[in-house]
Design an enzyme around this catalytic site. Structure first.
Site, PDB file in Angstrom:
ATOM      1  N   GLU A 189      88.584  -4.904  -2.040  1.00 34.75           N
ATOM      2  CA  GLU A 189      88.574  -4.388  -2.696  1.00 34.75           C
ATOM      3  C   GLU A 189      86.859  -5.019  -3.205  1.00 34.75           C
ATOM      4  O   GLU A 189      86.467  -5.823  -3.120  1.00 34.75           O
ATOM      5  CB  GLU A 189      89.354  -4.689  -3.796  1.00 34.75           C
ATOM      6  CG  GLU A 189      89.107  -4.957  -5.428  1.00 34.75           C
ATOM      7  CD  GLU A 189      89.060  -3.995  -6.839  1.00 34.75           C
ATOM      8  OE1 GLU A 189      89.772  -2.317  -5.962  1.00 34.75           O
ATOM      9  OE2 GLU A 189      87.977  -3.763  -7.514  1.00 34.75           O
TER      10      GLU A 189
ATOM     11  N   CYS B 293      93.264  10.798  -6.100  1.00 39.70           N
ATOM     12  CA  CYS B 293      92.627  11.139  -7.137  1.00 39.70           C
ATOM     13  C   CYS B 293      92.013  12.442  -7.709  1.00 39.70           C
ATOM     14  O   CYS B 293      91.415  12.661  -8.653  1.00 39.70           O
ATOM     15  CB  CYS B 293      92.586   9.402  -8.422  1.00 39.70           C
ATOM     16  SG  CYS B 293      91.149   8.834  -7.995  1.00 39.70           S
TER      17      CYS B 293
HETATM   18  N1  SAH Z   1      94.766   0.456  -4.651  1.00 38.89           N
HETATM   19  C1  SAH Z   1      94.532  -0.115  -6.120  1.00 38.89           C
HETATM   20  C2  SAH Z   1      93.874   0.824  -6.578  1.00 38.89           C
HETATM   21  C3  SAH Z   1      92.898   1.621  -6.742  1.00 38.89           C
HETATM   22  S1  SAH Z   1      91.663   2.259  -7.812  1.00 38.89           S
HETATM   23  C4  SAH Z   1      96.397   0.170  -6.885  1.00 38.89           C
HETATM   24  O1  SAH Z   1      97.119   1.677  -6.102  1.00 38.89           O
HETATM   25  O2  SAH Z   1      96.243   0.070  -7.812  1.00 38.89           O
HETATM   26  C5  SAH Z   1      90.170   2.077  -6.662  1.00 38.89           C
HETATM   27  C6  SAH Z   1      89.533   0.543  -6.423  1.00 38.89           C
HETATM   28  O3  SAH Z   1      88.479   0.646  -5.628  1.00 38.89           O
HETATM   29  C7  SAH Z   1      89.203   0.202  -7.690  1.00 38.89           C
HETATM   30  O4  SAH Z   1      89.730  -1.736  -7.912  1.00 38.89           O
HETATM   31  C8  SAH Z   1      88.133   0.044  -7.943  1.00 38.89           C
HETATM   32  O5  SAH Z   1      87.809  -1.575  -8.284  1.00 38.89           O
HETATM   33  C9  SAH Z   1      87.481   0.027  -6.291  1.00 38.89           C
HETATM   34  N2  SAH Z   1      86.488   0.095  -5.314  1.00 38.89           N
HETATM   35  C10 SAH Z   1      85.434   1.246  -6.346  1.00 38.89           C
HETATM   36  N3  SAH Z   1      84.454   1.738  -4.805  1.00 38.89           N
HETATM   37  C11 SAH Z   1      84.626   0.845  -3.666  1.00 38.89           C
HETATM   38  C12 SAH Z   1      84.600   0.736  -2.877  1.00 38.89           C
HETATM   39  N4  SAH Z   1      83.213   1.306  -2.890  1.00 38.89           N
HETATM   40  N5  SAH Z   1      84.113  -0.135  -2.476  1.00 38.89           N
HETATM   41  C13 SAH Z   1      85.759  -0.785  -2.495  1.00 38.89           C
HETATM   42  N6  SAH Z   1      86.463  -0.970  -4.076  1.00 38.89           N
HETATM   43  C14 SAH Z   1      86.284  -0.233  -4.827  1.00 38.89           C
END
Ligand code: SAH
Length: 456
Positions: free
Chosen positions: A337, A412
């Site tokens: 993340e 989403c």
């Molecule tokens: N699976 C988690 C979060 C999903 S939302 C849940 O269900 O709660 C998407 C997540 O991806 C967010 O936490 C955001 O910070 C992260 N994110 C966005 N772009 C990213 C990237 N390029 N690499 C890693 N994480 C990323």
């Protein structure tokens, strides 16, 4: 090309023939599309053209000549005008059908997979008051603080007290916090001049725990009587366990600034999801509809058909909710993340829930995936849950080269999901089925989970 003849301020009688992915009715005037709020397919309306571009325009209903049987009454058109609940005028069963069809459409058009089954959208029994988080702009109008929401594509704030799709306890908290700020004479933010102090009130409330966090986004670090204000908030709202000041000095649409201070209590709230406990910090992502998220993640876990010796990658892990929910069913979970605070939460959450077979790293999913690939990590299942823009092509390449048996894709945004599914298909995977789950009732937002398996 045909000449565009429709002009601003003209009036027409039109039939609504379609519903756009944003929930606007679509009419065609000699082939020219006009998007009209608060209309549904099958309705006939008298419309005033309010904007006419070269390729399409926008209209406003002046009179309904017929209405659709799919229409339901709404409390106030503000819900449509602000984009808080752009589908609120459509009966809920029809909203669910609309979302299923949208997914079918992108799979046909973008992924060229018309035959993949899209299951009926799983909806909520009571599809209102579900949001566990609110981010509400505060402005000063005639010396008074006002909270509400912007009209779509504008910066005109409409005062709103009942947000309809939010936990009503959050609605009440916003009013209380606003009154306290008013009492302490905190100045509301003026966007044009970039002056004044309080920009946004953010409230999060645990669905099961009922713990509440209040974030006050201020323009300046100097915040007169900050501690007393935070105390007063806790006193008025006993559920509040955390009051945070977030400082955002920039003239920007981005809500949160970098710097934060805890004014009262802790820096996080706790809540439960699928029986596990999570710490959630102000900057960490957390799904806004807890009950439906449990349904969604359970579907994702079912799709993964987990085995004791599986090695699973939880990509875009946030605070770890997906990986930690299933860790006890597999041998090992790797999660990554981008937000450091979220990974700190994930590591803490693993400890709290006594889960030891997980490994987290901060970084971009595409970078970390490549690193793990080079290190020889061999996942049998990869779960992804990216933001709206979907996966990076290099992430997809690494995943394909790591040869997991199953990929479970939580999305989403069906359009980027379809784009990515096509790339996985070219890399030897088959999209077996897609399950939409309604995480955002009354809005046009669509969440779905798809299962991809590796061709033998
Ligand atoms: N699976 C988690 C979060 C999903 S939302 C849940 O269900 O709660 C998407 C997540 O991806 C967010 O936490 C955001 O910070 C992260 N994110 C966005 N772009 C990213 C990237 N390029 N690499 C890693 N994480 C990323």
């Amino acid at each position: 090309m045909k000449q565009q003849t429709v002009k601003k301020n003209e009036r027409y009688t039109v039939d609504i023939v379609d519903l756009s992915y944003e929930g606007l009715g679509v009419a065609k005037i000699d082939g020219y599309p006009l998007f009209i709020e608060n209309t549904l397919p099958g309705e006939q309306v008298e419309v005033l053209v309010v904007k006419a571009g070269t390729k399409f325009g926008y209209g406003k209903v002046e009179k309904f000549l017929t209405t659709s049987p799919d229409r339901q009454d709404i409390e106030s058109t503000v819900l449509l005008r602000t984009g808080i609940a752009p589908l609120a005028h459509l009966k809920y069963e029809q909203q669910l059908l609309f979302k299923q069809k949208q997914v079918e459409q992108v799979l046909t058009k973008i992924a060229k997979m018309p035959d993949v089954p899209v299951l009926p959208t799983i909806g909520m029994e009571d599809p209102v008051g579900y949001r566990n988080k609110a981010q509400i702009p505060v402005r000063r109008v005639d010396g008074e603080l006002v909270t509400g929401f912007y009209k779509k594509n504008s910066h005109d704030l409409v005062e709103i007290t009942d947000f309809f799709i939010q936990d009503s306890k959050i609605d009440q908290a916003i009013i209380k916090v606003r009154e306290i700020l008013q009492r302490f004479q905190v100045r509301g933010y003026n966007e044009e001049k970039n002056e004044g102090q309080i920009r946004h009130i953010i409230v999060r409330r645990g669905h099961y725990s009922h713990e509440m966090m209040v974030v006050l986004v201020t323009r300046k670090e100097k915040f007169f009587k900050a501690k007393e204000i935070a105390e007063a908030i806790h006193e008025a709202l006993p559920e509040v366990v955390s009051v945070i000041q977030n400082i955002n000095e920039e003239k920007t649409n981005v809500i949160l600034g970098k710097q934060e201070k805890v004014l009262y209590g802790r820096s996080y709230i706790e809540d439960q999801l699928l029986g596990k406990t999570y710490r959630i910090s102000s900057k960490s992502f957390y799904q806004v509809n807890t009950a439906q998220t449990e349904v969604l993640y359970q579907k994702a876990i079912d799709f993964a058909e987990l085995k004791k010796d599986d090695v699973l990658i939880d990509a875009y892990s946030g605070i770890g909710t997906i990986g930690l929910s299933l860790a006890d069913q597999v041998a090992k979970v790797y999660g990554m993340e981008m937000i450091p605070e979220a990974i700190e939460d994930a590591q803490f959450n693993a400890l709290t829930n006594k889960i030891e077979n997980v490994h987290y790293e901060v970084g971009k999913a595409e970078t970390v995936m490549k690193k793990w690939q080079d290190k020889g990590v061999k996942p049998t299942v990869v779960m992804v849950d990216p933001p709206r823009k979907g996966l990076d092509a290099s992430f997809i390449d690494s995943t394909i080269e790591m040869k997991p048996e199953r990929i479970v894709y939580i999305s989403c945004n069906p359009a980027t999901f379809a784009r990515d599914a096509k790339l996985f298909a070219e890399g030897g995977y088959r999209l077996q089925k897609v399950q939409p789950v309604d995480l955002f009732p009354q809005t046009h937002h669509i969440e779905c989970v798809g299962l991809l398996t590796r061709n033998k």
